[in-house]
Write a protein that holds these residues in place. Structure first.
Motif, PDB file in Angstrom:
ATOM      1  N   ARG A 157     -31.136 -34.680   4.654  1.00  0.00           N
ATOM      2  CA  ARG A 157     -31.306 -34.018   2.925  1.00  0.00           C
ATOM      3  C   ARG A 157     -29.993 -34.599   2.101  1.00  0.00           C
ATOM      4  O   ARG A 157     -28.285 -35.069   2.720  1.00  0.00           O
ATOM      5  N   PHE A 158     -30.285 -35.539   1.300  1.00  0.00           N
ATOM      6  CA  PHE A 158     -29.709 -35.709   0.169  1.00  0.00           C
ATOM      7  C   PHE A 158     -29.396 -34.589  -1.008  1.00  0.00           C
ATOM      8  O   PHE A 158     -30.024 -34.890  -1.751  1.00  0.00           O
ATOM      9  N   ALA A 159     -28.483 -34.589  -1.536  1.00  0.00           N
ATOM     10  CA  ALA A 159     -27.988 -33.558  -2.727  1.00  0.00           C
ATOM     11  C   ALA A 159     -26.941 -33.838  -4.419  1.00  0.00           C
ATOM     12  O   ALA A 159     -25.990 -34.972  -3.121  1.00  0.00           O
ATOM     13  N   SER A 160     -27.284 -33.819  -4.672  1.00  0.00           N
ATOM     14  CA  SER A 160     -26.500 -34.574  -5.686  1.00  0.00           C
ATOM     15  C   SER A 160     -26.043 -32.864  -6.920  1.00  0.00           C
ATOM     16  O   SER A 160     -27.009 -31.560  -6.785  1.00  0.00           O
ATOM     17  N   PRO A 216     -20.477 -31.334  10.718  1.00  0.00           N
ATOM     18  CA  PRO A 216     -19.286 -31.771  10.166  1.00  0.00           C
ATOM     19  C   PRO A 216     -20.737 -31.150   8.451  1.00  0.00           C
ATOM     20  O   PRO A 216     -19.622 -30.289   7.449  1.00  0.00           O
ATOM     21  N   GLU A 217     -21.381 -31.064   9.295  1.00  0.00           N
ATOM     22  CA  GLU A 217     -22.574 -30.315   7.803  1.00  0.00           C
ATOM     23  C   GLU A 217     -22.675 -28.520   7.315  1.00  0.00           C
ATOM     24  O   GLU A 217     -22.085 -28.215   5.998  1.00  0.00           O
ATOM     25  N   LYS A 218     -21.133 -27.550   8.445  1.00  0.00           N
ATOM     26  CA  LYS A 218     -21.381 -27.009   8.379  1.00  0.00           C
ATOM     27  C   LYS A 218     -19.970 -26.678   7.638  1.00  0.00           C
ATOM     28  O   LYS A 218     -20.151 -25.714   6.427  1.00  0.00           O
ATOM     29  N   LEU A 219     -19.279 -27.527   7.616  1.00  0.00           N
ATOM     30  CA  LEU A 219     -17.758 -27.351   6.561  1.00  0.00           C
ATOM     31  C   LEU A 219     -18.872 -27.383   4.923  1.00  0.00           C
ATOM     32  O   LEU A 219     -18.174 -26.805   4.057  1.00  0.00           O
ATOM     33  N   GLY A 220     -19.644 -28.017   5.055  1.00  0.00           N
ATOM     34  CA  GLY A 220     -20.711 -28.001   4.141  1.00  0.00           C
ATOM     35  C   GLY A 220     -21.046 -26.324   3.273  1.00  0.00           C
ATOM     36  O   GLY A 220     -20.913 -26.204   1.762  1.00  0.00           O
ATOM     37  N   ILE A 221     -21.421 -26.045   4.078  1.00  0.00           N
ATOM     38  CA  ILE A 221     -21.940 -25.244   3.949  1.00  0.00           C
ATOM     39  C   ILE A 221     -21.192 -24.422   3.821  1.00  0.00           C
ATOM     40  O   ILE A 221     -21.198 -22.774   2.483  1.00  0.00           O
ATOM     41  N   GLY A 265     -29.613 -22.087   5.849  1.00  0.00           N
ATOM     42  CA  GLY A 265     -31.105 -22.497   7.272  1.00  0.00           C
ATOM     43  C   GLY A 265     -31.923 -21.950   6.690  1.00  0.00           C
ATOM     44  O   GLY A 265     -32.666 -20.858   6.144  1.00  0.00           O
ATOM     45  N   SER A 266     -33.425 -22.432   7.343  1.00  0.00           N
ATOM     46  CA  SER A 266     -34.622 -22.238   7.701  1.00  0.00           C
ATOM     47  C   SER A 266     -34.858 -21.043   8.581  1.00  0.00           C
ATOM     48  O   SER A 266     -35.472 -20.188   7.365  1.00  0.00           O
ATOM     49  N   VAL A 267     -34.291 -21.030   8.963  1.00  0.00           N
ATOM     50  CA  VAL A 267     -34.235 -19.261   9.842  1.00  0.00           C
ATOM     51  C   VAL A 267     -33.621 -17.862   8.702  1.00  0.00           C
ATOM     52  O   VAL A 267     -34.146 -16.983   8.729  1.00  0.00           O
ATOM     53  N   GLY A 268     -32.403 -18.734   8.686  1.00  0.00           N
ATOM     54  CA  GLY A 268     -31.408 -17.056   7.760  1.00  0.00           C
ATOM     55  C   GLY A 268     -31.399 -17.381   6.678  1.00  0.00           C
ATOM     56  O   GLY A 268     -31.707 -16.267   5.578  1.00  0.00           O
ATOM     57  N   SER A 269     -32.912 -18.315   6.006  1.00  0.00           N
ATOM     58  CA  SER A 269     -33.700 -17.818   5.057  1.00  0.00           C
ATOM     59  C   SER A 269     -34.767 -17.014   4.499  1.00  0.00           C
ATOM     60  O   SER A 269     -35.425 -16.586   3.367  1.00  0.00           O
ATOM     61  N   MET A 270     -34.873 -16.425   5.995  1.00  0.00           N
ATOM     62  CA  MET A 270     -36.286 -15.806   5.562  1.00  0.00           C
ATOM     63  C   MET A 270     -35.759 -13.832   5.835  1.00  0.00           C
ATOM     64  O   MET A 270     -34.994 -13.820   6.164  1.00  0.00           O
ATOM     65  N   VAL A 303     -26.168  -8.874   2.650  1.00  0.00           N
ATOM     66  CA  VAL A 303     -26.618 -10.135   3.677  1.00  0.00           C
ATOM     67  C   VAL A 303     -26.663 -11.339   2.294  1.00  0.00           C
ATOM     68  O   VAL A 303     -27.861 -10.907   1.958  1.00  0.00           O
ATOM     69  N   ILE A 304     -25.884 -12.381   1.905  1.00  0.00           N
ATOM     70  CA  ILE A 304     -26.387 -13.045   0.937  1.00  0.00           C
ATOM     71  C   ILE A 304     -26.936 -14.530   1.133  1.00  0.00           C
ATOM     72  O   ILE A 304     -26.353 -14.995   2.148  1.00  0.00           O
ATOM     73  N   VAL A 305     -28.356 -14.694   0.991  1.00  0.00           N
ATOM     74  CA  VAL A 305     -29.281 -15.787   1.303  1.00  0.00           C
ATOM     75  C   VAL A 305     -28.126 -17.163   0.834  1.00  0.00           C
ATOM     76  O   VAL A 305     -28.664 -16.851  -0.852  1.00  0.00           O
ATOM     77  N   LEU A 306     -28.333 -18.251   0.646  1.00  0.00           N
ATOM     78  CA  LEU A 306     -27.705 -19.869   0.465  1.00  0.00           C
ATOM     79  C   LEU A 306     -29.209 -20.927   0.215  1.00  0.00           C
ATOM     80  O   LEU A 306     -28.773 -20.976  -0.232  1.00  0.00           O
ATOM     81  N   GLY A 307     -29.806 -20.765   1.296  1.00  0.00           N
ATOM     82  CA  GLY A 307     -31.008 -20.666   1.284  1.00  0.00           C
ATOM     83  C   GLY A 307     -30.951 -22.110   2.305  1.00  0.00           C
ATOM     84  O   GLY A 307     -29.599 -22.837   2.658  1.00  0.00           O
ATOM     85  N   LYS A 308     -31.440 -23.053   2.450  1.00  0.00           N
ATOM     86  CA  LYS A 308     -31.605 -24.239   3.692  1.00  0.00           C
ATOM     87  C   LYS A 308     -31.212 -25.871   2.597  1.00  0.00           C
ATOM     88  O   LYS A 308     -31.063 -27.039   4.068  1.00  0.00           O
ATOM     89  N   LEU A 309     -31.157 -25.448   1.796  1.00  0.00           N
ATOM     90  CA  LEU A 309     -29.947 -26.856   1.299  1.00  0.00           C
ATOM     91  C   LEU A 309     -28.708 -26.847   1.069  1.00  0.00           C
ATOM     92  O   LEU A 309     -27.641 -27.691   0.362  1.00  0.00           O
ATOM     93  N   SER A 310     -27.942 -25.670   1.529  1.00  0.00           N
ATOM     94  CA  SER A 310     -26.362 -25.353   1.277  1.00  0.00           C
ATOM     95  C   SER A 310     -26.027 -26.645   1.652  1.00  0.00           C
ATOM     96  O   SER A 310     -24.552 -26.836   1.197  1.00  0.00           O
ATOM     97  N   ALA A 311     -26.131 -26.943   3.039  1.00  0.00           N
ATOM     98  CA  ALA A 311     -24.514 -27.900   3.150  1.00  0.00           C
ATOM     99  C   ALA A 311     -24.537 -29.359   2.567  1.00  0.00           C
ATOM    100  O   ALA A 311     -24.346 -29.714   2.048  1.00  0.00           O
TER     101      ALA A 311
END
Length: 316
Positions: free
Chosen positions: A13-16, A131-136, A264-269, A284-292
């Protein structure tokens, strides 16, 4: 503009920081030329090379580096070996090499492991999070501010991290505790199967999620079954939620006043979030699957702005 690239289990996933994003499957990324990867990134994020100030990039386990490091100073793409947990397809490698050869400024994000844990007890584990978990975690920090927090990323696997005093204490990796859809810890039967030569340890890890016990073998099939109130699907998501909540609860022993996030995808359900909230007796606060990817772009902006560390991880 700042860009984050999340090399996840199911896709890249790429995000700006301008709010644009897109995703490539790992097989798509594997089969594209490096020039096409860069041009697709520029087109999809509505930018040019000259407008990109910095990219924050992740690759595999990230266990070969301990600091956030300029890409031209990184050897072997920042890993000790490609062998280990997870399935190698080649898409992440192709994306990494495309960015490295593009001429666009980039930094490589390390995994969370024995050489950069914030809490000494976590050194018992060689590896805590890719490493992407540091992004989350950084994306959670942007919401939590100076508050202590815990974040659990739940999808193909489950990884939970704790941050206290703006310092990442450590992480509980997918091969240690809570299962996800596909991955999980090696239990006694898995160890016996490995010892008997029936599978490799990596194969055992990659098939130790909740889907090992039910007829549904991916998230889409599980969610379709859930819509029909299928008992196997209900069990699967409940099991994931219960064990993820147990991971969060273990961090609450160290950080009792922490805010709790999920990603994450399941964590957003809603089903999973509500179950975890009820067990933990906390919102519990949802960040979504793009959070990383978003958090990585935010890290790139912070590094470019002169930050010397990101949640306790040193910037070289």
């Amino acid at each position: 503009m700042f860009i984050g690239i999340d090399h996840g289990t199911t896709g890249i996933r790429f995000a700006s920081t301008d709010g644009s994003w897109f995703e490539l499957s790992r097989r798509q990324a594997r089969d594209m030329s490096q020039e096409r990867i860069v041009s697709t990134m520029l087109e999809s994020l509505h930018t040019t090379k000259n407008d990109i100030e910095l990219i924050a990039l992740t690759y595999s386990m990230g266990d070969g580096i301990s600091r956030i490091t300029p890409i031209d100073k990184v050897e072997n793409r920042g890993i000790i070996s490609r062998e280990g947990a997870g399935v190698h397809i080649g898409g992440g490698t192709n994306v990494y090499d495309a960015i490295a050869s593009s001429g666009i400024p980039a930094v490589v994000i390390p995994g969370i492991h024995r050489h950069n844990y914030g809490h000494p007890c976590f050194r018992v584990y060689s590896h805590g999070a890719s490493p992407e978990k540091l992004g989350i975690a950084y994306n959670a920090y942007m919401s939590a501010g100076d508050r202590d927090f815990i974040v659990s990323d739940i999808s193909s696997n489950t990884v939970t991290m704790g941050v206290q005093g703006l310092k990442l204490l450590g992480a509980i990796d997918a091969c240690i505790f809570a299962p996800g859809v596909h991955h999980g810890p090696l239990d006694l039967q898995a160890i016996r199967d490995v010892d008997d030569g029936l599978m490799t340890a990596n194969d055992a890890f990659s098939t130790a999620g909740v889907t090992k016990l039910i007829p549904y073998k991916d998230l889409n099939a599980l969610q379709a079954a859930l819509e029909k109130n299928d008992q196997d699907a209900l069990w699967a998501f409940d099991a994931i939620a219960v064990f993820a909540a147990m991971e969060v609860a273990s961090f609450l022993m160290l950080i009792p006043d922490a805010i709790v996030f999920v990603a994450g995808s399941v964590g957003s359900m809603g089903l999973v979030v509500n179950r975890m909230s009820g067990l933990l007796k906390k919102d519990v606060i949802v960040l979504g699957k793009l959070s990383a990817a978003i958090g990585l772009a935010q890290i790139a902006r912070g590094v470019h702005g002169g930050k010397k560390d990101i949640l306790g991880i040193t910037v070289e």
